[in-house]
Design a protein around this motif. Sequence first.
Motif, PDB file in Angstrom:
ATOM      1  N   GLY A   1       0.814  -1.203   0.000  1.00  0.00           N
ATOM      2  CA  GLY A   1       0.000   0.000   0.000  1.00  0.00           C
ATOM      3  C   GLY A   1       0.849   1.255   0.000  1.00  0.00           C
ATOM      4  N   PHE A   2       0.508   2.191   0.858  1.00  0.00           N
ATOM      5  CA  PHE A   2       1.220   3.461   0.943  1.00  0.00           C
ATOM      6  C   PHE A   2       2.698   3.255   1.264  1.00  0.00           C
ATOM      7  N   LEU A   3       3.017   2.235   2.038  1.00  0.00           N
ATOM      8  CA  LEU A   3       4.394   2.022   2.487  1.00  0.00           C
ATOM      9  C   LEU A   3       5.243   1.248   1.494  1.00  0.00           C
ATOM     10  N   ALA A   4       4.720   0.921   0.335  1.00  0.00           N
ATOM     11  CA  ALA A   4       5.514   0.224  -0.682  1.00  0.00           C
ATOM     12  C   ALA A   4       6.546   1.144  -1.317  1.00  0.00           C
ATOM     13  N   ASP A   5       6.324   2.442  -1.270  1.00  0.00           N
ATOM     14  CA  ASP A   5       7.213   3.427  -1.890  1.00  0.00           C
ATOM     15  C   ASP A   5       8.192   3.969  -0.846  1.00  0.00           C
ATOM     16  N   PRO A   6       9.515   3.881  -1.096  1.00  0.00           N
ATOM     17  CA  PRO A   6      10.482   4.418  -0.124  1.00  0.00           C
ATOM     18  C   PRO A   6      10.241   5.895   0.203  1.00  0.00           C
ATOM     19  N   ALA A   7       9.793   6.675  -0.762  1.00  0.00           N
ATOM     20  CA  ALA A   7       9.538   8.095  -0.504  1.00  0.00           C
ATOM     21  C   ALA A   7       8.397   8.266   0.494  1.00  0.00           C
ATOM     22  N   ASN A   8       7.420   7.398   0.433  1.00  0.00           N
ATOM     23  CA  ASN A   8       6.331   7.461   1.405  1.00  0.00           C
ATOM     24  C   ASN A   8       6.790   7.015   2.791  1.00  0.00           C
ATOM     25  N   ARG A   9       7.636   6.004   2.824  1.00  0.00           N
ATOM     26  CA  ARG A   9       8.188   5.578   4.111  1.00  0.00           C
ATOM     27  C   ARG A   9       9.017   6.700   4.725  1.00  0.00           C
ATOM     28  N   ARG A  10       9.752   7.400   3.874  1.00  0.00           N
ATOM     29  CA  ARG A  10      10.569   8.516   4.342  1.00  0.00           C
ATOM     30  C   ARG A  10       9.684   9.652   4.869  1.00  0.00           C
ATOM     31  N   ALA A  11       8.513   9.792   4.309  1.00  0.00           N
ATOM     32  CA  ALA A  11       7.600  10.860   4.745  1.00  0.00           C
ATOM     33  C   ALA A  11       7.205  10.689   6.208  1.00  0.00           C
ATOM     34  N   LEU A  12       7.068   9.449   6.669  1.00  0.00           N
ATOM     35  CA  LEU A  12       6.735   9.222   8.077  1.00  0.00           C
ATOM     36  C   LEU A  12       7.816   9.786   8.979  1.00  0.00           C
ATOM     37  N   SER A  13       9.079   9.508   8.629  1.00  0.00           N
ATOM     38  CA  SER A  13      10.193   9.980   9.440  1.00  0.00           C
ATOM     39  C   SER A  13      10.289  11.500   9.414  1.00  0.00           C
ATOM     40  N   GLU A  14      10.033  12.102   8.264  1.00  0.00           N
ATOM     41  CA  GLU A  14      10.067  13.560   8.140  1.00  0.00           C
ATOM     42  C   GLU A  14       9.058  14.233   9.061  1.00  0.00           C
ATOM     43  N   ALA A  15       7.906  13.619   9.231  1.00  0.00           N
ATOM     44  CA  ALA A  15       6.805  14.271   9.939  1.00  0.00           C
ATOM     45  C   ALA A  15       6.972  14.289  11.447  1.00  0.00           C
ATOM     46  N   ILE A  16       7.829  13.454  11.992  1.00  0.00           N
ATOM     47  CA  ILE A  16       7.894  13.275  13.446  1.00  0.00           C
ATOM     48  C   ILE A  16       8.684  14.407  14.105  1.00  0.00           C
ATOM     49  N   ASP A  17       8.077  14.983  15.138  1.00  0.00           N
ATOM     50  CA  ASP A  17       8.734  16.006  15.944  1.00  0.00           C
ATOM     51  C   ASP A  17       9.482  15.291  17.072  1.00  0.00           C
ATOM     52  N   ARG A  18      10.748  14.995  16.839  1.00  0.00           N
ATOM     53  CA  ARG A  18      11.513  14.219  17.815  1.00  0.00           C
ATOM     54  C   ARG A  18      11.764  14.971  19.111  1.00  0.00           C
ATOM     55  N   GLU A  19      11.975  16.271  19.017  1.00  0.00           N
ATOM     56  CA  GLU A  19      12.214  17.042  20.238  1.00  0.00           C
ATOM     57  C   GLU A  19      11.000  16.984  21.156  1.00  0.00           C
ATOM     58  N   ALA A  20       9.816  17.146  20.611  1.00  0.00           N
ATOM     59  CA  ALA A  20       8.599  17.089  21.428  1.00  0.00           C
ATOM     60  C   ALA A  20       8.371  15.679  21.957  1.00  0.00           C
ATOM     61  N   LEU A  21       8.696  14.688  21.139  1.00  0.00           N
ATOM     62  CA  LEU A  21       8.469  13.294  21.522  1.00  0.00           C
ATOM     63  C   LEU A  21       9.287  12.923  22.756  1.00  0.00           C
ATOM     64  N   VAL A  22      10.602  13.161  22.719  1.00  0.00           N
ATOM     65  CA  VAL A  22      11.437  12.755  23.852  1.00  0.00           C
ATOM     66  C   VAL A  22      11.168  13.617  25.073  1.00  0.00           C
ATOM     67  N   ALA A  23      10.864  14.907  24.870  1.00  0.00           N
ATOM     68  CA  ALA A  23      10.587  15.792  25.999  1.00  0.00           C
ATOM     69  C   ALA A  23       9.307  15.385  26.724  1.00  0.00           C
ATOM     70  N   ALA A  24       8.356  14.821  26.010  1.00  0.00           N
ATOM     71  CA  ALA A  24       7.094  14.412  26.623  1.00  0.00           C
ATOM     72  C   ALA A  24       7.260  13.197  27.530  1.00  0.00           C
ATOM     73  N   ILE A  25       8.339  12.431  27.309  1.00  0.00           N
ATOM     74  CA  ILE A  25       8.514  11.190  28.068  1.00  0.00           C
ATOM     75  C   ILE A  25       9.543  11.344  29.177  1.00  0.00           C
ATOM     76  N   ALA A  26      10.714  11.905  28.889  1.00  0.00           N
ATOM     77  CA  ALA A  26      11.780  11.956  29.884  1.00  0.00           C
ATOM     78  C   ALA A  26      12.666  13.175  29.654  1.00  0.00           C
TER      79      ALA A  26
END
Length: 461
Positions: free
Chosen positions: A250-275
Amino acid sequence: MVSAIGERPAPDWTDPTRLALRPVPADLPARLLLDATAQGLVRFDAAGQIEPGLAERWTVLDGGGSYIFRLREAYWQGGTRVTAEQVVRLLRHRLSPRARNPLAPFLTAIDEIVIMTPQVIEIRLHRPRLDLLKLFAQPEMTLVRPAPAGGSGPLRVATGGRMPSLRPAFDPNRADPGDQRLVQPEETVQLIAEPAARAIVRFVQRRSDLVSGGRFADWPLVVVADLPRTAVRLDPAAGLFGLAIVRRDGFLADPANRRALSEAIDREALVAAIAPNWAGADRILPEALDSGAPPQVPDWSLLTLDQRRAAARARVAAWREPVRLRIALPPGPGSTLLHAQLAASLASIGIVLERVAPEAAAELTLVDSVAPYDSARWYLATACLACGPEAQAALEAARLAPTPADRAARIAEADAAMAGDAGFIPLARPFRWSLVAPRLAAWQANARAWHPLNRLRPDAI
């Protein structure tokens, strides 16, 4: 008492040799018990550095093509002396397919294990490797014979059951061997496997001296507990914490689409919310290690979060169908926070993220592993749960590389192939915590996040 956070009910540890002779266990309590009651050629000290185990010294020859170990005088728990023949036979078993050893894929360079003299063995390799000792120090490489022989210490099971008591094993290499027969009460270690919440309560009530094996999923429980400030310890754990894309249709068959998931993630907010003080990561390798090139950096790393999300949103919109993904996460409040952050990030580009149980069918699964040794190939191979054929071929070429220089070049190529495949989404490095009582002054934070039960007190064996 030591509480080891376990993912399954505590086993009956009356006879630890049963545990050791089954396929190598992955849960922390079982690994701690194996490390305490048995040892391999070498083992880890409190700082995560190599110290002698059954081998008193060793020599590395031919640039890592041969390892020669001189065995010390040691005895199995049943009282019989450890022999080179037994060590060789048990090492061969640990490397055999029936042992189902998770370290076996990183030990394929071993050609043969031979006896040179009654006290000396040699491990010969097809291809030179300079990083074997840290693998041989892992609990998965401890050597145990069937009962009553058992392991060779440094501790032994004094009383079994689901909360075993461990005491120092007799060691002929220590001074004043007669004194070893008088075990003081404070030398006893009682080990219990239990969930994090119960372990934290036990520590708060001063009914245990150590809680070991804490992860991100249970960290919020530590934050709300009434704990002394000095009790909470964090390890600078090396390893992987991220999402493997395990379904590529499906959507994840294309490497560019898989890369889009990683692009969208706010890592600073993610780690700050946990520890607090938990840093995010956007690449698989933390540094070059034994790769011949610096780590691959994603091409979107210099863009702002808004720019990244705009590009990712366009990929989702072009799909013209709703995109719904499932993520498999362990239980725990930290996982709830992680899911909330990931769901918010993916919602910003039009993707709905549903949380499912760890063993349920999912498109994404969490990888949270401490590196057993410092090789870029471990990081890449561990991230490659379902990577494409090009990345798999590059990893295999790195494994079979005949020289260190060729291996470094092949690892760099594998890193580039993994980046192009976009089958793994780095988020951070593993988060590991412990609760430590003041009297365990020998406890040391280390990159392996490993704390041997015999190296907790300054006067420990």
